[in-house]
Design a protein around this motif. Structure first.
Motif, mmCIF file in Angstrom:
data_model
loop_
_atom_site.group_PDB
_atom_site.id
_atom_site.type_symbol
_atom_site.label_atom_id
_atom_site.label_comp_id
_atom_site.label_asym_id
_atom_site.label_seq_id
_atom_site.Cartn_x
_atom_site.Cartn_y
_atom_site.Cartn_z
ATOM 1 N N UNK A 154 0.132 -1.275 0.052
ATOM 2 C CA UNK A 154 0.019 0.276 0.201
ATOM 3 C C UNK A 154 1.410 1.159 0.065
ATOM 4 N N UNK A 155 0.598 2.226 -0.515
ATOM 5 C CA UNK A 155 1.136 3.265 -1.111
ATOM 6 C C UNK A 155 0.568 4.023 -0.868
ATOM 7 N N UNK A 156 0.962 5.352 -0.677
ATOM 8 C CA UNK A 156 0.702 7.088 0.230
ATOM 9 C C UNK A 156 -0.228 7.518 -1.500
ATOM 10 N N UNK A 157 -1.078 8.138 -1.724
ATOM 11 C CA UNK A 157 -1.089 8.907 -3.557
ATOM 12 C C UNK A 157 -0.602 10.200 -2.931
ATOM 13 N N UNK A 158 0.276 10.706 -4.504
ATOM 14 C CA UNK A 158 1.269 11.370 -4.285
ATOM 15 C C UNK A 158 0.116 13.119 -3.822
ATOM 16 N N UNK A 159 0.825 13.820 -2.931
ATOM 17 C CA UNK A 159 0.456 15.233 -2.430
ATOM 18 C C UNK A 159 -1.194 15.232 -1.983
ATOM 19 N N UNK A 160 -1.310 13.272 -0.871
ATOM 20 C CA UNK A 160 -2.020 13.276 -0.304
ATOM 21 C C UNK A 160 -2.176 12.933 0.845
ATOM 22 N N UNK A 207 -0.341 -3.831 -4.575
ATOM 23 C CA UNK A 207 -0.204 -5.157 -4.934
ATOM 24 C C UNK A 207 -1.076 -5.899 -4.499
ATOM 25 N N UNK A 208 -2.171 -6.999 -4.737
ATOM 26 C CA UNK A 208 -3.748 -7.135 -3.627
ATOM 27 C C UNK A 208 -3.084 -9.361 -4.177
ATOM 28 N N UNK A 209 -2.834 -9.129 -4.879
ATOM 29 C CA UNK A 209 -2.481 -10.828 -5.728
ATOM 30 C C UNK A 209 -1.721 -11.577 -4.316
ATOM 31 N N UNK A 215 17.274 -12.543 -5.085
ATOM 32 C CA UNK A 215 16.711 -12.520 -6.286
ATOM 33 C C UNK A 215 15.061 -11.029 -6.102
ATOM 34 N N UNK A 216 14.800 -9.915 -7.558
ATOM 35 C CA UNK A 216 13.867 -9.381 -7.707
ATOM 36 C C UNK A 216 13.452 -9.282 -8.520
ATOM 37 N N UNK A 217 11.891 -8.324 -7.687
ATOM 38 C CA UNK A 217 10.697 -8.698 -8.459
ATOM 39 C C UNK A 217 10.495 -7.422 -8.999
ATOM 40 N N UNK A 218 9.966 -6.822 -10.315
ATOM 41 C CA UNK A 218 9.376 -5.724 -10.676
ATOM 42 C C UNK A 218 7.820 -5.844 -10.218
ATOM 43 N N UNK A 219 7.187 -4.353 -10.341
ATOM 44 C CA UNK A 219 5.509 -4.394 -9.945
ATOM 45 C C UNK A 219 5.468 -2.721 -10.809
ATOM 46 N N UNK A 220 4.608 -2.686 -12.290
ATOM 47 C CA UNK A 220 4.584 -1.860 -12.593
ATOM 48 C C UNK A 220 3.796 -1.419 -11.441
ATOM 49 N N UNK A 221 3.879 0.130 -11.100
ATOM 50 C CA UNK A 221 3.061 1.235 -10.789
ATOM 51 C C UNK A 221 2.952 2.731 -11.279
ATOM 52 N N UNK A 222 1.479 2.918 -11.355
ATOM 53 C CA UNK A 222 1.259 4.261 -11.955
ATOM 54 C C UNK A 222 2.050 5.071 -10.874
ATOM 55 N N UNK A 223 2.511 6.534 -10.546
ATOM 56 C CA UNK A 223 3.796 7.169 -9.385
ATOM 57 C C UNK A 223 3.578 6.426 -8.720
ATOM 58 N N UNK A 251 4.987 5.793 -4.838
ATOM 59 C CA UNK A 251 5.758 6.656 -3.953
ATOM 60 C C UNK A 251 6.211 5.936 -3.086
ATOM 61 N N UNK A 252 7.869 5.065 -2.614
ATOM 62 C CA UNK A 252 8.145 4.802 -1.104
ATOM 63 C C UNK A 252 7.225 5.076 -0.031
ATOM 64 N N UNK A 253 8.226 6.436 0.410
ATOM 65 C CA UNK A 253 7.432 7.400 1.810
ATOM 66 C C UNK A 253 6.747 6.856 1.582
ATOM 67 N N UNK A 254 6.606 6.462 2.940
ATOM 68 C CA UNK A 254 5.312 5.962 3.172
ATOM 69 C C UNK A 254 4.681 5.095 2.800
ATOM 70 N N UNK A 255 5.701 4.193 2.269
ATOM 71 C CA UNK A 255 4.834 2.623 1.295
ATOM 72 C C UNK A 255 4.935 1.516 2.394
ATOM 73 N N UNK A 256 3.704 1.087 2.452
ATOM 74 C CA UNK A 256 4.129 0.268 3.792
ATOM 75 C C UNK A 256 3.995 -1.080 2.913
ATOM 76 N N UNK A 257 3.700 -2.486 3.495
ATOM 77 C CA UNK A 257 4.011 -3.973 2.838
ATOM 78 C C UNK A 257 3.477 -4.877 3.690
ATOM 79 N N UNK A 258 2.858 -6.125 3.637
ATOM 80 C CA UNK A 258 2.348 -7.226 5.070
ATOM 81 C C UNK A 258 2.947 -8.512 4.034
#
Length: 249
Positions: free
Chosen positions: A194-200, A208-210, A218-226, A228-235
């Protein structure tokens, strides 16, 4: 006339093939596995996996470990592990401990990172009785339900530990690509990002929902619109199946 042993093997083969060709569904199995993932430390003589029959009828259970192909049958698997008993009957409300032991083949596995296998537990329903047939049609459809859990072989002496591995993930964002690198010898399973929307300040976006799993180094790439790592959380999911929220750094 076929012996009882041959009849049992034939019935199990039919059930296994049926379970392999049918897609995984949300059907509820009476046989429940205690845990959502299995870890086998390399210095362990054996480990146990507890299964319980929560149904009202006896259950015939077959268990095996494969190397990743869900279509592999028990006799085709080449995993270096053996389960005792491989086939067992569990009475209603009772449990059974499955003993998992390593074969000499584990010596060929990596000693610098985990190796992933899969534990299969096949729940085969009992054959309908004459009483059941008298109450309805003579035609029955029996579905064998298979549970499939991640099984990690963990060498002794690995750097760090599995619980701190998610904190070691490296996150980078460029254009519309989010890159996640796992520099550890452990598998890291991420269920959501989950990431914070820019400017909000309060608006959040599911990236990521699946779910995904990062194998060691290893590394993986995800296509994400804009991105924003700052404030991003993951489970992530730990060894006990618990969900832990982390902050991307």
């Amino acid at each position: 006339m076929l012996s009882n042993h041959k009849l049992l093997n034939r019935r199990l083969c039919r059930a296994v093939l049926l379970a392999l060709v049918l897609p995984f569904t949300a059907a509820n199995a009476d046989v429940v596995i205690h845990g959502t993932r299995i870890v086998y430390p390399s210095n362990a003589r054996e480990i146990t996996v507890k299964v319980t029959n929560e149904g009202t009828s006896p259950a015939l259970v077959q268990a095996w470990i494969d190397e990743g192909d869900p279509k592999i049958t028990p006799d085709e698997s080449k995993s270096p592990f053996v389960i005792t008993p491989p086939i067992t009957r569990i009475e209603p409300g009772k449990g059974q401990s499955l003993r998992v032991s390593a074969l000499p083949g584990v010596n060929a596995l990596s000693k610098t990172q985990e190796t992933l296998f899969w534990l299969n537990v096949l729940d085969i329903p009992p054959k309908p009785t004459k009483k059941d047939a008298d109450n309805g049609s003579d035609n029955f459809l029996q579905l064998a339900i298979r549970s499939r859990l991640k099984f990690f072989y963990r060498p002794a002496g690995l750097k760090g530990d599995s619980f701190s591995a998610p904190k070691q993930l490296q996150w980078t964002a460029q254009d519309s690509t989010l890159t996640i690198k796992n520099p550890t010898p452990y598998h890291v399973t991420i269920t959501s990002i989950v990431q914070k929307s820019r400017g909000e300040v309060t608006d959040k976006v599911e990236v990521l929902t699946d779910g995904m799993m990062l194998i060691p180094f290893s590394e993986q790439k995800i296509n994400v619109k804009n991105p924003n790592i700052k404030g991003m959380t993951f489970t992530t999911i730990n060894d006990y199946g618990g969900r832990v929220q982390q902050v991307a750094e």
